[in-house]
Design an enzyme around this catalytic site. Structure first.
Site, PDB file in Angstrom:
ATOM      1  N   SER A   1      -9.802  -0.754   6.970  1.00  0.00           N
ATOM      2  CA  SER A   1      -9.129  -0.516   5.685  1.00  0.00           C
ATOM      3  C   SER A   1      -8.332  -1.696   5.133  1.00  0.00           C
ATOM      4  O   SER A   1      -7.938  -1.673   3.966  1.00  0.00           O
ATOM      5  CB  SER A   1      -8.199   0.696   5.781  1.00  0.00           C
ATOM      6  OG  SER A   1      -8.948   1.876   5.719  1.00  0.00           O
TER       7      SER A   1
ATOM      8  N   LYS B   1       0.876  -1.177   0.000  1.00  0.00           N
ATOM      9  CA  LYS B   1       0.000   0.000   0.000  1.00  0.00           C
ATOM     10  C   LYS B   1       0.910   1.223   0.000  1.00  0.00           C
ATOM     11  O   LYS B   1       1.917   1.243   0.711  1.00  0.00           O
ATOM     12  CB  LYS B   1      -0.865  -0.029   1.266  1.00  0.00           C
ATOM     13  CG  LYS B   1      -1.874   1.108   1.369  1.00  0.00           C
ATOM     14  CD  LYS B   1      -2.694   0.996   2.661  1.00  0.00           C
ATOM     15  CE  LYS B   1      -3.822   2.011   2.705  1.00  0.00           C
ATOM     16  NZ  LYS B   1      -4.627   1.874   3.931  1.00  0.00           N
TER      17      LYS B   1
ATOM     18  N   SER C   1      -9.552   1.591   2.827  1.00  0.00           N
ATOM     19  CA  SER C   1      -8.709   2.459   2.027  1.00  0.00           C
ATOM     20  C   SER C   1      -7.596   1.713   1.295  1.00  0.00           C
ATOM     21  O   SER C   1      -7.020   2.252   0.343  1.00  0.00           O
ATOM     22  CB  SER C   1      -8.080   3.541   2.910  1.00  0.00           C
ATOM     23  OG  SER C   1      -7.210   2.935   3.857  1.00  0.00           O
TER      24      SER C   1
END
Lengths: 445, 465
Positions: B180, B81, B156
């Protein structure tokens, strides 16, 4: 009758701790006059993703200081974030302590202590002209160096007592070995909250309804000037019937006056909240007891002991104790002298102190051994010569036949009597050790 | 070549010399090049670093079972990420503010994954600063769900879920502040662990809300996720909140609680049905289920939306326009919204009414959850109220978007671990699943339950194309 105005002053004393590494990272904390930005890492530069990691040496130093101030140590304390914007504050918040500092309350040198907490220092702005352009540069070497803050109650009423208090604090910090507390190097910094109370307020034990924070005091001289100018300003204003307001003021050395930096209306809202990146610190009574045991003899205790144990005058004791290196030098010189001279410790202690203080011989001889050698030299001149001693011993032995035979039949105590008689003949100038040796030699012949 | 879907298949292939590490990198990069424009999954690929690492591991003779014990992630291609700092590789946090930021150091989890032999393939799209549940808050455009590109992949960690569904990486990393990690796993048919707060170091991961942030892996099987978790867990001397725990399974016979508050209104029938079926499956496997009450969890999302913006407003203060290239005007709407909200709740005169009160309710929720774990070893719950929703559906209504995380907040507020498991597909062909929460440091019990469940349903890892 004119209303008497009494200064009411409280102090915020910042002391940079002399830990090996910074408060939240492993960069060196010794930043004074180092090349800018050479002692930095992601943590003290506040880079994205970096996290603080507590250096417990700084926590221990703070607790030791609190114990020396007579504070109560919180068994549960935590760090908080204090937010404000300034280019030298890379995270946009300073990690400090808000409602649960390590130390609360206390009493030192007759003044009440409110709290002692630990926080990180900021970086430093350096203003320079580079290639003709006025520039502000940031040096992060100081960023995250541990900074201990002591807040006193408003117990000061004159500048002299502030200076004497600060000198006592400075000394105790040096005795604890937690900082040099050097104002000129910025490792001790001061803010004074000053207001004036009228006699009614004094009688009712009420504080004035304003206070002026005098910031960035970096020397005793500066403190003396700035505080007296500010007291004068407030006195004149109040006598004219003016109302004074809560504000922060700085001191302009050139104009010799203070000026407003920030009024109450512009006061920061620091938006304190608990620092989640650091677990709270829990201590036990046992840990605190153990820390208490690590606290060395403090100046006041040493002063008392020097007077009692070495029969030093108050002045001599004060002078020696006010510098830990000198106090240690004195005791080491004394120890070495005693091992050389044996008896006569009282005499040697005073002699050593005198030679150090009045003749500054400790400056001449950086090592105590040098001083001791010098003492032997100096004092041996005053002693009677060996020949004189031998002659005196001879006549004493002849004049005191009975004592001699008593000694020979086993009454060792008479040697003291014979030494006394010899010293009498020498008018007390005999080196006790040599007199003794010569007497014993004579008796055995 | 056919890209293997699990660590075991990958390492077996290397042992059998079916392919080399370089060929693996070739295959992944080829897919990324082919599909990334369409799905917007990777923000940056690290081709050069990937190849140099793969070349180091290209000697096929070295691959033995012994070798993989020492290098448990050897040959494993990983995507991070883009909120994980990677030394020398651009790290944006999905925000224009850090558009050109190249960090000088790597996150602890990144270093540990790479020291275990993994090959870093690139940086994955995410909601800017991890603010979001759909991936649509990325300043670099939304990521699309590989199972149906009309739909969101969940956020997210949007790219982290989507990369697995699109077969662009073998494992990925994510952060979970309020779902997330779990939500993208759930919406992309993947397995993910949101670890116990304090199990995995957050060092080098750009902070969102410091008291809630957790770092964890996403993969296609419980075994893979467990392997990566074991690589990244434990003290590093940089994150003071991390402790080395024993990670024990407390009971030999595991019991699971069904919090009745989580199965009332607002839950999609297909989501509810997949959980009911899951319970039936696990019951047959000898797991005991009982209904439990967590009355205060209904305040979890409210509490979260006070504490989280407060911490966000503090953590984003360092992007002050002096450093990192771009100024604060480069923040997107959602970041601005949270900065303002957080600044407000921390302001003098409001602190007690908002932040302090929220912290008190948080303590209350924690004590309720702790008490329930005296009776059960795990809790079963939906990850989100609905299956993946369409791109654009909730963009104009932040409050509705926030409610996507209504079931996620409890685990973050309490610092407890939660395992997100895929269970099947909706009638529309969109992924379904659920989460199993456990007490602090009970990850092994959750992994056991997850493996038991997947074995019972004959689960096989799947990619969308």
């Amino acid at each position: 009758m004119k209303n008497t105005l009494i200064p009411i002053i409280g102090l915020e004393v910042h002391i940079e701790l002399a830990t090996k590494t910074k408060l939240f990272c492993t960069c060196s904390a010794d930043h004074f006059s180092k090349k800018p930005n050479t002692q930095v890492c992601p943590i003290c530069m506040g880079l994205p993703g970096a996290l603080p990691y507590t250096n417990y040496e700084a926590v221990i130093s703070t607790i030791k200081f609190g114990l020396a101030m007579g504070s109560t140590i919180n068994l549960f304390s935590k760090f908080d974030r204090k937010h404000y914007f300034y280019p030298d504050l890379p995270k946009s918040y300073q990690i400090s302590q808000y409602d649960l500092p390590f130390c609360v309350g206390g009493n030192f040198a007759g003044k009440r202590i409110r709290r002692v907490h630990l926080e990180e220092d900021t970086g430093k702005l350096v203003h320079e002209t580079i290639d003709g352009v006025k520039s502000s540069l940031i040096d992060f070497n100081r960023s995250s160096v541990p900074l201990m803050e002591m807040v006193t109650e408003p117990d000061f009423h004159d500048i002299e007592s502030i200076i004497s208090f600060l000198k006592d604090v400075q000394l105790i910090v040096r005795y604890l070995g937690i900082s040099n507390a050097d104002m000129e190097k910025g490792s001790m910094r001061l803010e004074a909250n000053i207001s004036l109370a009228n006699s009614e307020q004094v009688i009712a034990n009420k504080l004035p309804n304003y206070r002026v924070e005098l910031k960035n005091i970096n020397s005793f001289k500066f403190l003396e000037k700035a505080a007296s100018v500010e007291i004068k300003r407030q006195t004149e204003a109040l006598e004219k019937g003016e109302e004074l307001v809560q504000e922060t003021r700085g001191y302009n050395e050139v104009k010799q006056s203070t000026f407003s930096q920030r009024s109450k209306a512009d006061a920061h809202d620091y938006r304190y909240f608990p620092e989640a990146d650091l677990p709270p610190i829990e201590l036990s009574e046992l840990i605190i007891k153990n820390l208490q045991l690590t606290i060395p003899e403090l100046p006041e205790q040493k002063r008392v002991r020097f007077e009692k144990e070495y029969e030093l005058s108050k002045d001599f004791a004060n002078i020696l104790v006010s510098d830990l290196d000198r106090a240690n030098y004195f005791e080491e010189a004394l120890r070495q002298a005693q091992s050389k001279f044996g008896q006569g410790a009282t005499l040697s202690a005073r002699t050593i102190a005198d030679l150090m203080i009045n003749r500054k011989l400790d400056q001449e001889f950086p090592e105590p051994a040098g001083l001791v050698k010098k003492i032997i030299e100096l004092t041996s001149v005053a002693y009677s010569s060996n020949e004189e001693v031998e002659n005196a011993v001879k006549s004493v032995l002849i004049e005191n036949e009975k004592a001699v035979s008593d000694y020979q039949t086993g009454n060792g105590n008479v040697i003291g009597f014979l030494i006394g008689m010899t010293q009498k003949k020498l008018q007390g100038k005999g080196n006790p050790q040599i007199v003794r040796e010569k007497l014993l030699e004579g008796i055995q012949k | 070549m056919k890209i293997p879907l699990t660590i075991k298949e990958t390492q077996d292939g290397l042992i059998k010399k079916e392919f080399s590490a370089v060929q693996l990198v070739d295959a992944y990069l080829e897919r990324i090049k082919k599909y990334n424009e369409e799905y917007n999954i990777f923000l940056t690929t690290s081709d050069e670093i990937a190849y140099s690492k793969a070349k180091k591991f290209n000697d096929l003779d070295q691959y033995t079972e012994e070798f993989f014990k020492e290098n448990p992630l050897a040959g494993v291609v990983v995507g991070y990420k883009d909120i994980f700092l990677t030394k020398g590789i651009r790290t944006t946090a999905g925000s224009k503010v850090l558009e050109s930021y190249i960090p000088p150091y790597s996150a602890t989890s990144v270093s540990r994954i790479e020291n275990a032999g993994a090959i870093p393939i690139g940086k994955l799209n995410c909601d800017a600063w991890a603010h979001g549940s759909s991936g649509e808050n990325s300043d670099f455009g939304p990521t699309k769900n590989p199972w149906n590109k009309e739909y969101v992949p969940g956020g997210s960690s949007s790219g982290s879920g989507a990369a697995l569904a699109a077969n662009m990486s073998l494992i990925t990393t994510g952060t979970d502040t309020c779902g997330s990690i779990r939500l993208p796993a759930n919406y992309c048919f993947s397995v993910a662990i949101k670890p116990t707060y304090g199990a995995v170091s957050r060092y080098g991961v750009i902070a969102m809300a410091s008291s809630l942030d957790t770092v964890g892996p996403i993969g296609r099987t419980v075994e893979d996720v467990e392997t990566v978790f074991n690589v990244i867990k434990g003290e590093d001397g940089y994150d003071g909140t991390v402790v080395n725990s024993k990670f024990e399974i407390r009971n030999s016979k595991l019991r699971v609680g069904i919090p009745k508050e989580f199965f009332t209104e607002g839950i999609d029938p297909e989501v509810e049905k997949t959980i009911t079926l899951g319970i039936e499956v696990l019951k047959k496997e000898g797991i005991e289920f009982k209904e439990v009450a967590l009355p205060s969890t209904k305040y979890a999302i409210d509490v979260y939306y006070v504490i989280q913006p407060a911490e966000v407003s503090s953590n984003l203060g360092r992007f002050d326009g002096i450093r990192y290239g771009n100024g604060r005007d480069s923040f997107g709407d959602e970041a601005k919204r949270r900065i303002m909200l957080g600044t407000y709740v921390l302001s003098a005169g409001y602190y007690d009414a908002y932040y302090l009160k929220a912290m008190k309710v948080r303590s209350k929720i924690i004590s309720e959850v702790d008490k329930v774990f005296d009776e059960v070893d795990a809790l079963i719950a939906p990850v989100a109220p609905t299956p993946p929703f369409k791109l654009g559906d909730k963009v104009s209504d932040p409050l509705t978007m926030y409610l996507t995380d209504v079931y996620a907040a409890t685990a973050n507020l309490c610092g407890i671990p939660s395992l997100a498991l895929p269970s099947g597909f909706s009638k529309q062909g969109l992924p379904l699943g659920f989460q199993l929460m456990g007490s602090r440091f009970s990850e092994p019990a959750l992994f056991e339950l997850g493996k038991l469940y997947h074995k019972a349903i004959d689960y096989v890892p799947k990619v969308a194309f």
